[in-house]
Write an enzyme that holds these catalytic residues in place. Structure first.
Site, PDB file in Angstrom:
ATOM      1  N   ASN A   2     -30.958 -13.940  92.710  1.00 29.10           N
ATOM      2  CA  ASN A   2     -31.881 -14.009  93.843  1.00 29.10           C
ATOM      3  C   ASN A   2     -32.160 -15.429  94.325  1.00 29.10           C
ATOM      4  O   ASN A   2     -32.662 -15.616  95.419  1.00 29.10           O
ATOM      5  CB  ASN A   2     -33.210 -13.328  93.497  1.00 29.10           C
TER       6      ASN A   2
ATOM      7  N   SER B  53     -34.763  -2.261  94.742  1.00 30.38           N
ATOM      8  CA  SER B  53     -36.053  -2.415  95.418  1.00 30.38           C
ATOM      9  C   SER B  53     -35.884  -2.186  96.908  1.00 30.38           C
ATOM     10  O   SER B  53     -34.930  -2.699  97.505  1.00 30.38           O
ATOM     11  CB  SER B  53     -36.548  -3.847  95.179  1.00 30.38           C
TER      12      SER B  53
ATOM     13  N   THR C 175     -39.304  -4.535  89.823  1.00 33.14           N
ATOM     14  CA  THR C 175     -40.011  -5.039  88.630  1.00 33.14           C
ATOM     15  C   THR C 175     -40.267  -3.882  87.670  1.00 33.14           C
ATOM     16  O   THR C 175     -39.990  -3.978  86.470  1.00 33.14           O
ATOM     17  CB  THR C 175     -41.354  -5.692  89.038  1.00 33.14           C
TER      18      THR C 175
ATOM     19  N   CYS D 244     -41.327 -15.925  93.855  1.00 28.88           N
ATOM     20  CA  CYS D 244     -42.209 -15.613  92.731  1.00 28.88           C
ATOM     21  C   CYS D 244     -42.639 -16.863  91.988  1.00 28.88           C
ATOM     22  O   CYS D 244     -43.713 -16.915  91.419  1.00 28.88           O
ATOM     23  CB  CYS D 244     -41.504 -14.678  91.756  1.00 28.88           C
TER      24      CYS D 244
ATOM     25  N   GLN E  54     -31.077  -7.693  94.609  1.00 24.74           N
ATOM     26  CA  GLN E  54     -30.541  -8.395  95.782  1.00 24.74           C
ATOM     27  C   GLN E  54     -29.160  -7.892  96.186  1.00 24.74           C
ATOM     28  O   GLN E  54     -28.765  -8.052  97.327  1.00 24.74           O
ATOM     29  CB  GLN E  54     -30.448  -9.911  95.496  1.00 24.74           C
TER      30      GLN E  54
ATOM     31  N   THR F  48     -48.528  10.348  91.252  1.00 24.51           N
ATOM     32  CA  THR F  48     -48.188  11.060  92.486  1.00 24.51           C
ATOM     33  C   THR F  48     -47.172  10.240  93.279  1.00 24.51           C
ATOM     34  O   THR F  48     -47.366   9.043  93.494  1.00 24.51           O
ATOM     35  CB  THR F  48     -49.466  11.283  93.322  1.00 24.51           C
TER      36      THR F  48
ATOM     37  N   HIS G 226     -37.879  -3.186  99.473  1.00 23.59           N
ATOM     38  CA  HIS G 226     -38.305  -4.218 100.437  1.00 23.59           C
ATOM     39  C   HIS G 226     -37.325  -5.373 100.596  1.00 23.59           C
ATOM     40  O   HIS G 226     -37.486  -6.228 101.459  1.00 23.59           O
ATOM     41  CB  HIS G 226     -39.730  -4.717 100.131  1.00 23.59           C
TER      42      HIS G 226
HETATM   43  C1  LIG Z   1     -33.220  -9.783  91.537  1.00 21.87           C
HETATM   44  C2  LIG Z   1     -34.627  -9.266  91.686  1.00 21.87           C
HETATM   45  N1  LIG Z   1     -35.129  -8.449  90.756  1.00 21.87           N
HETATM   46  C3  LIG Z   1     -36.370  -7.956  90.841  1.00 21.87           C
HETATM   47  C4  LIG Z   1     -37.200  -8.287  91.888  1.00 21.87           C
HETATM   48  C5  LIG Z   1     -38.580  -7.679  91.955  1.00 21.87           C
HETATM   49  O1  LIG Z   1     -38.562  -6.635  92.877  1.00 21.87           O
HETATM   50  P1  LIG Z   1     -39.925  -5.932  93.356  1.00 21.87           P
HETATM   51  O2  LIG Z   1     -40.570  -6.886  94.298  1.00 21.87           O
HETATM   52  O3  LIG Z   1     -39.471  -4.659  93.990  1.00 21.87           O
HETATM   53  O4  LIG Z   1     -40.742  -5.666  92.144  1.00 21.87           O
HETATM   54  C6  LIG Z   1     -36.731  -9.152  92.872  1.00 21.87           C
HETATM   55  C7  LIG Z   1     -37.609  -9.599  93.969  1.00 21.87           C
HETATM   56  O5  LIG Z   1     -38.243 -10.619  93.885  1.00 21.87           O
HETATM   57  C8  LIG Z   1     -35.410  -9.651  92.770  1.00 21.87           C
HETATM   58  O6  LIG Z   1     -34.916 -10.481  93.690  1.00 21.87           O
END
Ligand SMILES: Cc1ncc(COP(=O)(O)O)c(C=O)c1O
Length: 385
Positions: free
Chosen positions: A152, A198, A74, A323, A180, A236, A200
């Site tokens: 996603n 990202s 994000t 989301c 993704q 930091t 996670h």
């Molecule tokens: C394609 C995509 N972009 C951005 C994000 C946001 O990532 P983060 O949770 O690291 O902010 C996600 C996750 O929901 C995603 O699937």
């Protein structure tokens, strides 16, 4: 005793891999230095960050100095879009697609509210952006083209190599959200100027990611402060997170050749099994897809009820993207690929991961017909077989 729950929501987030936890552990305990400090604690933290930066750069064939750590995709998306806008105030037009993640769409909307013009490109029924449409949309005042690498919600892979070449010809920076796609499919980083990742989504920790910024691309920082990340991102550094992100990427790239075909096999098995149920459609492209995501719509059912019933049976899946789950608007992605509204409300996203087993996929396929039947029996809508 209830059987172990089955996690099929790896697009929302993934479990931390054991190797990743082990790599991070020292940075939660003995190695607590601030990477900006001059003493040995600081120097060791700094070295760990630089090692992570170098190994991440290698995964996409770029220079370590082109990697900027952020709090996730994000922030990387926001830094790419708003950071470019702030650095080039004379360029007032952006090209993106209707199926981007909200991190991109809402950053564009935010600029639109401040006088920018945004072209939201339509996609075809599989969710693919037409490179020719990008070419036609580019203007002399175009600041940026932002098209995701893989979707996603429905998994569709976008032709970012071709789009990147068009942008290069026109001298317009190209950003891709690879949240993704990174670690799952090849990313032609040579065709891209800015790329968001990202941790996670990759069996790494939450709250960390990076933005690749090609040398020569000028961005303004979004945060004011000590200028830690090449002046582009203050704060930091999250040392354990950054170390974990690099460990997760190393793991994903090292096992890609075995994991990706397995996930593709699961996807095919899921499609074959679920499409046997009457009144179901596959959303997205059967072939040009990320290996881990598959999305279906079930006529006459609310996706939320489906997710809850599956949860009662120990299976975690999702409707649309995590989301937007709490809001009952149909997903913007399903609307964009022209899924009829009645079907868009009955969507289910299954996303597998490196820990998913064939038994888990089969268990889902065993459970889903009866869950659908139960829900249809109490639905006010009639389903044609
Ligand atoms: C394609 C995509 N972009 C951005 C994000 C946001 O990532 P983060 O949770 O690291 O902010 C996600 C996750 O929901 C995603 O699937």
């Amino acid at each position: 005793m209830d059987p172990d729950p089955i996690y099929l929501d790896n697009s929302a987030t993934t479990p931390l891999a054991g190797e990743v936890i082990a790599s991070m552990e020292p940075y939660f305990s003995d190695e607590y230095g601030n990477a900006s400090s001059l003493h040995r604690f600081g120097r060791r933290a700094h070295a760990a960050i630089e090692e992570a930066r170098a190994s991440l750069a290698e995964t996409i064939g770029v220079e370590p100095s082109e990697i900027v750590f952020t709090s996730g995709a994000t922030e990387a998306d926001n830094l790419a879009i708003k950071g470019l806008a702030f650095a080039h105030p004379e360029k007032r037009h952006i090209v993106t697609s209707r199926i981007e993640h909200h991190a991109v769409l809402h950053a564009c909307r935010w600029l639109e509210e401040r006088g920018y013009e945004v072209t939201y490109l339509d996609v075809d029924r599989a969710g693919r952006v037409e490179p020719e449409a990008v070419k036609e949309a580019i203007r002399d005042d175009t600041l940026l083209v932002s098209i995701m690498a893989g979707n996603n919600e429905i998994g569709t892979i976008e032709p970012i190599g071709e789009i990147g070449e068009i942008c290069k010809e026109r001298g317009v920076p190209f950003h891709t959200d690879a949240g993704q796609a990174y670690g799952k499919v090849d990313i032609p980083a040579g065709s891209v100027d800015l790329l968001s990742v990202s941790a996670h989504k990759l069996n790494g920790p939450k709250g960390v990611g990076f933005l690749y910024v090609r040398k020569g691309i000028r961005l303004s920082p979004l945060l004011s402060g000590g200028g830690h990340e090449r002046g582009l991102r203050s704060g930091t550094e999250n040392v354990p997170g950054i170390v974990g992100l690099a460990a997760a990427a190393r793991l994903a790239f090292s096992e890609r050749e075995t994991v990706v075909p397995r996930l593709r096999g699961f996807r095919e098995r899921l499609i074959e099994g679920v499409m046997r149920i009457p009144g179901v459609r596959l959303n997205g492209d059967r072939k040009e897809s990320l290996p881990h995501i598959v999305n279906f719509s079930f006529a006459g059912i609310e996706g939320e009820s489906l997710v809850m019933r599956l949860d009662e049976r120990g299976i975690a899946a999702s409707t649309g993207s995590a989301c937007s789950s709490p809001n009952l608007e149909p997903s913007h992605v399903l609307v964009a690929i022209r899924v009829p509204l009645s079907m868009a409300h009955g969507s289910l996203r299954i996303s597998t991961g490196r820990q998913t087993t064939e038994e888990e996929v089969d268990r889902f396929l065993e459970v889903i017909p009866s869950v659908v039947e139960e829900l249809r029996a109490i639905s006010p809508f009639k389903v044609e077989g």
